[in-house]
Enzyme design. Structure first.
Site, PDB file in Angstrom:
ATOM      1  N   CYS A 120       0.056 -17.173 -37.895  1.00 23.92           N
ATOM      2  CA  CYS A 120       0.348 -17.916 -39.115  1.00 23.92           C
ATOM      3  C   CYS A 120       1.856 -18.014 -39.276  1.00 23.92           C
ATOM      4  O   CYS A 120       2.607 -17.435 -38.498  1.00 23.92           O
ATOM      5  CB  CYS A 120      -0.277 -17.215 -40.324  1.00 23.92           C
ATOM      6  SG  CYS A 120      -0.384 -18.306 -41.768  1.00 23.92           S
ATOM      7  N   CYS A 122       3.380 -17.941 -42.679  1.00 21.36           N
ATOM      8  CA  CYS A 122       3.873 -17.689 -44.040  1.00 21.36           C
ATOM      9  C   CYS A 122       4.841 -16.516 -44.180  1.00 21.36           C
ATOM     10  O   CYS A 122       5.682 -16.533 -45.070  1.00 21.36           O
ATOM     11  CB  CYS A 122       2.721 -17.564 -45.021  1.00 21.36           C
ATOM     12  SG  CYS A 122       1.552 -16.302 -44.586  1.00 21.36           S
ATOM     13  N   CYS A 130       1.922 -21.339 -45.238  1.00 21.41           N
ATOM     14  CA  CYS A 130       1.312 -21.072 -43.934  1.00 21.41           C
ATOM     15  C   CYS A 130       1.554 -22.205 -42.939  1.00 21.41           C
ATOM     16  O   CYS A 130       1.262 -22.078 -41.758  1.00 21.41           O
ATOM     17  CB  CYS A 130      -0.189 -20.855 -44.090  1.00 21.41           C
ATOM     18  SG  CYS A 130      -0.592 -19.525 -45.228  1.00 21.41           S
ATOM     19  N   LYS A 196     -11.416 -19.209 -45.115  1.00 22.04           N
ATOM     20  CA  LYS A 196     -10.473 -18.397 -45.885  1.00 22.04           C
ATOM     21  C   LYS A 196     -10.304 -19.068 -47.239  1.00 22.04           C
ATOM     22  O   LYS A 196      -9.816 -20.197 -47.333  1.00 22.04           O
ATOM     23  CB  LYS A 196      -9.141 -18.322 -45.150  1.00 22.04           C
ATOM     24  CG  LYS A 196      -8.080 -17.554 -45.909  1.00 22.04           C
ATOM     25  CD  LYS A 196      -6.827 -17.435 -45.071  1.00 22.04           C
ATOM     26  CE  LYS A 196      -5.750 -16.684 -45.824  1.00 22.04           C
ATOM     27  NZ  LYS A 196      -4.529 -16.569 -45.005  1.00 22.04           N
ATOM     28  N   ARG A 206       0.492 -10.162 -50.168  1.00 21.02           N
ATOM     29  CA  ARG A 206       1.698 -10.996 -50.275  1.00 21.02           C
ATOM     30  C   ARG A 206       2.894 -10.136 -50.644  1.00 21.02           C
ATOM     31  O   ARG A 206       4.015 -10.393 -50.214  1.00 21.02           O
ATOM     32  CB  ARG A 206       1.469 -12.114 -51.291  1.00 21.02           C
ATOM     33  CG  ARG A 206       0.469 -13.124 -50.759  1.00 21.02           C
ATOM     34  CD  ARG A 206       0.145 -14.231 -51.754  1.00 21.02           C
ATOM     35  NE  ARG A 206      -0.944 -15.051 -51.254  1.00 21.02           N
ATOM     36  CZ  ARG A 206      -1.527 -16.010 -51.950  1.00 21.02           C
ATOM     37  NH1 ARG A 206      -1.120 -16.287 -53.179  1.00 21.02           N
ATOM     38  NH2 ARG A 206      -2.520 -16.697 -51.410  1.00 21.02           N
ATOM     39  N   ARG A 218      -1.623 -22.124 -52.365  1.00 16.27           N
ATOM     40  CA  ARG A 218      -2.254 -22.430 -51.079  1.00 16.27           C
ATOM     41  C   ARG A 218      -3.543 -23.251 -51.232  1.00 16.27           C
ATOM     42  O   ARG A 218      -4.339 -23.335 -50.320  1.00 16.27           O
ATOM     43  CB  ARG A 218      -2.567 -21.137 -50.334  1.00 16.27           C
ATOM     44  CG  ARG A 218      -1.361 -20.228 -50.095  1.00 16.27           C
ATOM     45  CD  ARG A 218      -1.554 -19.417 -48.824  1.00 16.27           C
ATOM     46  NE  ARG A 218      -0.848 -18.152 -48.792  1.00 16.27           N
ATOM     47  CZ  ARG A 218       0.469 -18.008 -48.634  1.00 16.27           C
ATOM     48  NH1 ARG A 218       1.238 -19.066 -48.539  1.00 16.27           N
ATOM     49  NH2 ARG A 218       0.998 -16.809 -48.582  1.00 16.27           N
ATOM     50  N   LYS A 249     -13.468 -14.790 -45.467  1.00 18.54           N
ATOM     51  CA  LYS A 249     -12.434 -14.017 -46.149  1.00 18.54           C
ATOM     52  C   LYS A 249     -12.236 -14.541 -47.553  1.00 18.54           C
ATOM     53  O   LYS A 249     -12.168 -15.765 -47.714  1.00 18.54           O
ATOM     54  CB  LYS A 249     -11.154 -14.184 -45.338  1.00 18.54           C
ATOM     55  CG  LYS A 249      -9.921 -13.559 -45.885  1.00 18.54           C
ATOM     56  CD  LYS A 249      -8.786 -13.844 -44.924  1.00 18.54           C
ATOM     57  CE  LYS A 249      -7.517 -13.232 -45.448  1.00 18.54           C
ATOM     58  NZ  LYS A 249      -6.408 -13.436 -44.542  1.00 18.54           N
ATOM     59  N   SER A 275      -6.720  -7.296 -49.082  1.00 16.17           N
ATOM     60  CA  SER A 275      -5.875  -6.317 -49.768  1.00 16.17           C
ATOM     61  C   SER A 275      -6.331  -6.017 -51.196  1.00 16.17           C
ATOM     62  O   SER A 275      -6.307  -4.868 -51.626  1.00 16.17           O
ATOM     63  CB  SER A 275      -4.431  -6.809 -49.768  1.00 16.17           C
ATOM     64  OG  SER A 275      -4.339  -8.091 -50.356  1.00 16.17           O
TER      65      SER A 275
HETATM   66  C1  PBG Z   1      -1.405 -15.390 -44.686  1.00 18.48           C
HETATM   67  C2  PBG Z   1      -2.371 -14.325 -44.891  1.00 18.48           C
HETATM   68  C3  PBG Z   1      -2.789 -13.826 -46.111  1.00 18.48           C
HETATM   69  C4  PBG Z   1      -3.663 -12.807 -45.841  1.00 18.48           C
HETATM   70  C5  PBG Z   1      -3.764 -12.698 -44.474  1.00 18.48           C
HETATM   71  N1  PBG Z   1      -2.977 -13.656 -43.898  1.00 18.48           N
HETATM   72  C6  PBG Z   1      -2.363 -14.152 -47.475  1.00 18.48           C
HETATM   73  C7  PBG Z   1      -2.543 -15.520 -47.985  1.00 18.48           C
HETATM   74  O1  PBG Z   1      -3.186 -16.383 -47.412  1.00 18.48           O
HETATM   75  O2  PBG Z   1      -1.970 -15.723 -49.032  1.00 18.48           O
HETATM   76  C8  PBG Z   1      -4.322 -11.980 -46.879  1.00 18.48           C
HETATM   77  C9  PBG Z   1      -4.845 -10.716 -46.395  1.00 18.48           C
HETATM   78  C10 PBG Z   1      -5.105  -9.746 -47.445  1.00 18.48           C
HETATM   79  O3  PBG Z   1      -5.020 -10.004 -48.658  1.00 18.48           O
HETATM   80  O4  PBG Z   1      -5.426  -8.635 -47.065  1.00 18.48           O
HETATM   81  N2  PBG Z   1      -1.792 -16.322 -43.749  1.00 18.48           N
END
Ligand code: PBG
Length: 327
Positions: A120, A122, A130, A196, A206, A218, A249, A275
């Site tokens: 990715c 980001c 991203c 996602k 983040r 996003r 996800k 997370s």
């Molecule tokens: C970014 C990315 C994110 C996560 C994994 N890759 C954050 C987003 O899309 O804002 C989130 C993972 C997590 O919250 O554990 N590509």
């Protein structure tokens, strides 16, 4: 005939009977352990994700060794670069933070650990998006595909077993597959963040990976949580494009999506317990409201029961340790 008494309780009478009758298992080898590799040197703690830390590239092979010792068979590497730019160019640098980590882990552990890399932009773009932002601030699909393909190829060149695109650009799997194949990496697998969702559960990540979008959000690329149809379309598109593993996800609030993907498609289904799912449990446990370990174990079993064979989770280490201890 009266309904037989205790009919459903017969197989619950003892631990042995319960173990015999169970149909859902969790093994350390189902888990993928995320690792944050921080080019500027690591930090002992991540405030929003208690119990986790950012690892210095120097220490990543040792960290992988501890993960391997627990019986976990895969790591997912996230890079935190020391510089960002509009193109996210540090993401595909030959000596980038993730590329170096991949080489070090491979050198130390050979094939004992599957090495997965988040693919990715980001953490690497100054916009925090991203993909690549155009003049009007829109995230440009095709420019982003080219950039993501470069990232994937650089990760494959460093020795990744699996690249894991998480940018949610349309066509990212076919673009990356074609780029990998033409660079001679036909044996590198793709585990796509297929469905996602645009989720508030990502906030701690983040913070941990400093990748919050600097403008907008996003939602123009991630799946709305109000559309299960869109989630299935994303999974179907990735399969058509040649994905090896599809991922849903977040996980806990999306068990229905995991179950539906499992039912509809004959490919490995992964779930990413994100997370925020981790942070909620930790915060409640710290306040003595729940037994954090027991809740984590229950959540991971629920994700397995829904149909995910692979779980990316921040609980990986503690869950694997608990499984070792027979809990
Ligand atoms: C970014 C990315 C994110 C996560 C994994 N890759 C954050 C987003 O899309 O804002 C989130 C993972 C997590 O919250 O554990 N590509």
């Amino acid at each position: 005939m009266p309904f037989p008494a205790k009919r459903l309780r017969r197989l619950r009478r003892s631990e042995s009977l319960r173990e015999l009758a169970r149909d859902t298992r969790l093994d350390a080898s189902d888990l993928v352990c995320p690792v944050f590799v921080d080019e500027s040197g690591g930090s002992p703690g991540i405030e929003s994700m208690p119990g986790l830390s950012r690892v210095s590239p120097r220490d990543v092979a040792a960290e992988a060794g501890e993960i391997r010792e627990l019986g976990i068979r895969a790591v997912m590497l996230f890079g935190i670069p020391s510089s960002k730019d509009s193109a996210g160019s540090a993401a595909h640098a030959g000596d980038g933070v993730v590329q170096r980590a991949i080489r070090d882990i491979r050198a130390a552990h050979g094939d004992a650990l599957a090495i997965m890399a988040d693919t990715c932009l980001c953490q690497y773009t100054d916009t925090g998006h991203c993909g690549i932002a155009g003049g009007g601030g829109e995230i440009e699909n095709d420019a982003s595909l080219a950039a993501l393909s470069r990232v994937a190829v650089s990760q494959a060149r460093a020795g990744a077993d699996v690249v894991s695109p998480s940018a949610m650009m349309d066509g990212q799997v076919s673009a990356i597959r074609a780029a990998l194949d033409s660079a001679g990496h036909g044996d590198v697998a793709i585990m796509s963040h297929s469905a996602k969702h645009a989720s508030s559960f990502y906030a701690p990540f983040r913070d941990a990976a400093s990748c919050a979008p600097q403008f907008g959000d996003r939602r123009t690329y991630q799946v709305p949580y109000t559309s299960s149809r869109a989630a299935m379309q994303e999974v179907a598109a990735d399969i058509e494009e040649g994905v090896d593993i599809v991922m849903i996800k977040p996980a806990l609030a999306y068990l229905d999506v995991i179950a539906e993907a499992r039912r509809r498609f004959d490919v490995p289904v992964a779930a990413y317990s994100v997370s925020g799912e981790y942070a909620l449990v930790k915060a409640a446990a710290e306040r003595g409201m729940v037994d954090g370990g027991a809740v984590a174990t229950e959540i991971l079993h629920a994700i397995r029961r829904a149909g995910a064979g692979i779980i990316v989770t921040y609980f990986a280490r503690e869950a694997a340790a608990a499984l070792r201890g027979g809990k």
